[in-house]
Write an enzyme that holds these catalytic residues in place. Structure first.
Site, PDB file in Angstrom:
ATOM      1  CB  THR A 499      18.647  36.857  36.131  1.00  0.00           C
ATOM      2  OG1 THR A 499      18.814  36.952  37.707  1.00  0.00           O
ATOM      3  CG2 THR A 499      18.058  36.081  36.004  1.00  0.00           C
ATOM      4  CG  HIS A 500      21.846  38.358  32.139  1.00  0.00           C
ATOM      5  ND1 HIS A 500      22.959  39.031  31.858  1.00  0.00           N
ATOM      6  CD2 HIS A 500      21.015  38.882  31.997  1.00  0.00           C
ATOM      7  CE1 HIS A 500      22.479  40.942  32.022  1.00  0.00           C
ATOM      8  NE2 HIS A 500      20.909  39.735  32.324  1.00  0.00           N
ATOM      9  CG  ASN A 501      21.417  32.177  35.427  1.00  0.00           C
ATOM     10  OD1 ASN A 501      20.996  33.279  35.182  1.00  0.00           O
ATOM     11  ND2 ASN A 501      22.017  31.473  36.315  1.00  0.00           N
TER      12      ASN A 501
END
Lengths: 570, 248
Positions: A499-501
């Site tokens: 979840t590193h957008n």
């Protein structure tokens, strides 16, 4: 007909880390702040019975309800984008605290190289090193300029860590000492030292000891219970917005959070914003909240969606390469290798979200890229975040996916595998972007955000290179067998990755190639601040939250300056 | 329940079979219903469900007929069979776990985006069926029954393990035609749900008596490892469920 409410100084759209930090800093400074949160209230007491892998990790208790809102996805412009009907690749948060509640707590700074990647690369390797089609650019701020804000965020969290010999200069030591170590972490340290690397403990928001932050908020000591990622902390021992900053905002008496309030529009008159429109999702009533300053403080996806829907700034057009909103969407890649151990069993079920050890010898330009056809790199780590039994069924290659052999092997290797992981930096590419979907709508009739994304050549080369390094470490650690991660193919929205957008509303020094300036102030609306990882000009090779927090403190200072003097801050 | 009681109850079940159920306590009757449902399956006959307490929720919330449930149970058992490590999916209560999950939000896709238009997507685009998971399971089970009849002229649960595996492999490889979904999609859901049922907290009806956790040496819902995290040796800990935390 929407009801217009009395004007406030600042309205934030979303109440997670960035909304919470702005509220704490600005309400304390005397501004009237309203936080609009689409979800519900929640607190530490809600997590006491949270050690439930099915409910939280598999059924996504704390995550966005995709029946109401999601994105559409395609790998390239020729494909038809289709809805991400269930969560997978990344986990969007919802409710008070947002994704800041279900994070692991790994709190690395980005490195000086990240902020000046273009100038540093061209200076050392010449202009041809950055290939055509990659929008690699400096951030409009240097590491040294951002350092004081990192310091503030780390103090708000009480980060437990130790000096990293390869990192940028720190003005202060970490507020608390590193976490305890484990057998597997020790093995990694020994092996990497033998290979000539420089291991250090991962900076952690799961605290090694009780701590009081600059707002007087108490954060407790981690119990290593192993339920961090996808879970809230029942001990109040993992810094999150709800325990670290939001109470400070509330204490000021100048802060109000309105729950179940879903923003549908930022009202823009062509030069400034006047407020936001939102719907109370429980009553169905519509409101207009006028404000002197609007801060978009939701996740990357919705920060960008609000700009696109409200038509603020020039939309990116991949055909011409012109426009900025939606450009430079980045993700990360996950090189790595898994070691299988026949002789030793590890306590893999214990741990904490940020319990681990890393090296930065293959980060940024810490290694020579002269003969390599990619730039940047990634952190390499071992973590002991707590393996849970439904999701973790490691088996050696050639084991069937079900049946007797699967059962035996998955049981045996659950406590007999150690993974060396990496987060490979992700560079913006002209074909990777965000815009509005022409077909699919959310529960409020608004278009879904459309993601067009695939891994690039740069990603594929980086993956291969770093994977080899992780496999070497695994072998040095004495694994009976080491299995490297596969080479990259097409990006898929299905399996969980990270979840590193980042990106879509990036910061920079030039309005032609960025959406916001170095205070996160919008170039086309001086009283609009777009705060979050949406501002990252590329994605570094470590977790993004420390940089998100630092940018939020920077934006808070920008809003204070703006309220005093008005106009553009740069 | 003490270890001794658990094993004596198991022995009793082994010797007496379910016909004796009427003369013992209600909890036992409830657990015997598991077997009654499975009575035609030679592999599950005369087995206890792991010595659990009252199993009033061993009843159908989703399924409507026993034959469908038996087909599901036999499939789950092939994914996670009983072996020298310990119980398989059936003894662990996995079929009831799946029944209950299908009856709830997961089976009804309440948190999934289910608005049209629907198109068959690329594999990288994920779930694109207009059917919810409950409907996919119903159709998948119907297809398992049909394929067993057409390939072997027998019902699925009467087939040998090898024959069952052949059929399931055909589903996994997407070789069985289905409408609105694919046999691979059904298989992946069934496989994933089986593993969930083996290892989810026992409150969800699977992982009976925490036997799934015990096999894997996962201690369940522990509050803290702060005193053990630095241990150089592996630490074996008796598991604990969320139910026991509530009662403390």
């Amino acid at each position: 007909m929407a009801k217009t409410l009395p004007k406030v100084d600042v309205v934030t759209v979303g109440v997670g880390w960035t909304g919470g930090i702005l509220a704490a800093e600005l309400a304390k400074d005397g501004m009237k702040v309203v936080g609009l949160e689409r979800g519900k209230e929640r607190s530490t007491e809600d997590y006491l019975h949270g050690h439930d892998e099915l409910r939280y990790a598999l059924r996504y208790e704390l995550m966005q309800d995709t029946s109401k809102e999601t994105i559409t996805f395609r790998n390239n412009r020729k494909q038809r984008a289709l809805p991400m009907r269930q969560l997978g690749s990344f986990l969007l948060g919802e409710n008070l605290g947002g994704a800041g509640v279900h994070w692991n707590g790994q709190t690395y700074r980005f490195f000086p190289y990240d902020f000046e990647i273009k100038s540093m690369t061209e200076k050392k390797y010449g202009k041809g090193k950055i290939k055509d089609g990659y929008f690699v650019q400096d951030w409009g701020i240097t590491y040294d300029e951002l350092e004081p804000y990192y310091d503030q965020f780390e103090k708000a969290c009480g980060i437990s860590g130790e000096e990293n010999p390869m990192a940028g200069k720190r003005s202060n030591p970490y507020p608390t000492p590193p976490m305890k170590s484990t057998r597997s972490l020790d093995k990694f340290s020994e092996a990497t030292k033998e290979l000539g690397y420089k291991p250090y403990r991962i900076p952690s928001a799961n605290l090694s000891e009780p701590y009081k932050n600059q707002y007087g908020m108490q954060i407790n000591a981690c119990q290593y219970c192993a339920f961090c990622e996808r879970f809230g902390c029942e001990y109040g021992a993992k810094s999150d917005p709800v325990i670290s900053v939001i109470p400070a905002a509330k204490e000021s008496g100048n802060y109000e959070i309105r729950y179940h309030s879903n923003v549908t529009e930022v009202i823009y008159d062509g030069s400034k914003v006047t407020g936001v429109k939102y719907v109370d999702v429980q009553s169905g009533e519509e409101f207009i909240q006028p404000a002197e300053v609007v801060a978009l403080t939701s996740y990357v996806m919705n920060n960008v969606k609000f700009l696109l829907m409200s038509d603020i700034g020039q939309k990116y057009d991949p055909k011409t390469g012109q426009g900025v909103v939606g450009r430079s969407y980045c993700y990360q890649i996950l090189p790595g290798a898994t070691g299988f151990y026949e002789e030793e069993q590890f306590n893999t079920f214990m741990g904490a979200g940020a319990l681990g050890t890393s090296i930065n010898d293959f980060y940024g330009d810490n290694f020579d890229h002269s003969d390599l056809d990619f730039i940047h790199g990634g952190v390499i780590s071992i973590t002991q975040t707590g393996k849970r039994p439904i999701a973790n069924n490691p088996t050696p290659p050639d084991t069937p996916r079900w049946g007797k052999e699967f059962k035996s092997n998955s049981i045996k290797y659950y406590t007999r595998t150690l993974t060396i992981g990496s987060q490979g930096a992700s560079l913006p590419y002209k074909e990777n972007f965000l815009d509005l979907d022409p077909t699919y709508k959310d529960a409020y009739g608004l278009p879904l955000l459309r993601m067009t994304y695939n891994f690039t050549d740069q990603d594929k080369k980086l993956q291969k290179y770093i994977t080899k390094k992780t496999a070497e470490i695994s072998e040095k650690m004495g694994a009976s067998k080491t299995v490297p991660n596969p080479e990259l193919t097409d990006y898929s929205i299905v399996p969980y990755q990270t979840t590193h957008n980042t990106g879509g509303a990036i910061m920079g020094a030039d309005p032609n190639s960025s959406v916001v300036n170095s205070y996160l102030q919008h170039w086309n609306a001086e009283n609009l601040f777009v705060v979050g990882a949406s501002a990252f000009a590329h994605n570094g090779g470590v977790n993004p939250t420390d940089t998100v927090g630092a940018l939020a403190y920077r934006a808070a200072e920008g809003i204070k300056k703006y309220r005093k003097n008005g106009g553009s801050l740069v | 329940m003490s270890e001794q009681e658990k094993y004596s109850r198991r022995d009793f079940l082994k010797k007496s079979g379910y016909a004796a159920g009427g003369v013992v306590g209600g909890g036992l009757i409830a657990s015997l219903i598991t077997m009654q449902v499975m009575e035609d399956d030679p592999k599950t006959k005369n087995q206890s469900n792991g010595g659990s307490e009252d199993q009033f929720n061993d009843a159908f919330m989703f399924f409507t007929n026993r034959d469908d449930f038996r087909v599901l149970a036999s499939s789950c058992e092939r994914v996670f069979p009983e072996d020298e490590n310990g119980p398989g999916a059936i003894k662990l209560g996995v079929p009831f776990f799946i029944d209950h999950q299908l009856a709830g939000p997961w089976g009804n896709n309440t948190k999934e985006y289910m608005q049209g238009p629907f198109y068959k997507g690329e594999p990288t685009q994920g779930y694109q069926s207009r059917m919810n998971r409950g409907e996919i399971f119903r159709m998948g089970i119907k297809k398992l029954k049909e394929k067993s009849q057409s390939d072997y002229q027998k019902s699925f649960q009467e087939l040998s393990a090898e024959e069952q595996d052949k059929i399931l492999t055909a589903f996994e490889n997407d070789e069985v035609k289905m409408t609105g979904t694919t046999s691979a999609e059904f298989f992946e859901l069934m496989r994933a749900a089986t593993i969930e049922g083996v290892y989810a907290d026992p409150m969800y009806s699977g992982n009976r008596n925490m036997e799934g956790w015990k096999m894997k040496q996962f201690p369940g819902a522990q509050m803290s490892y702060i005193g053990k995290i630095e241990s150089d040796k592996f630490v074996d800990i008796e598991p604990q469920s969320l139910h026991s935390m509530l009662n403390k």
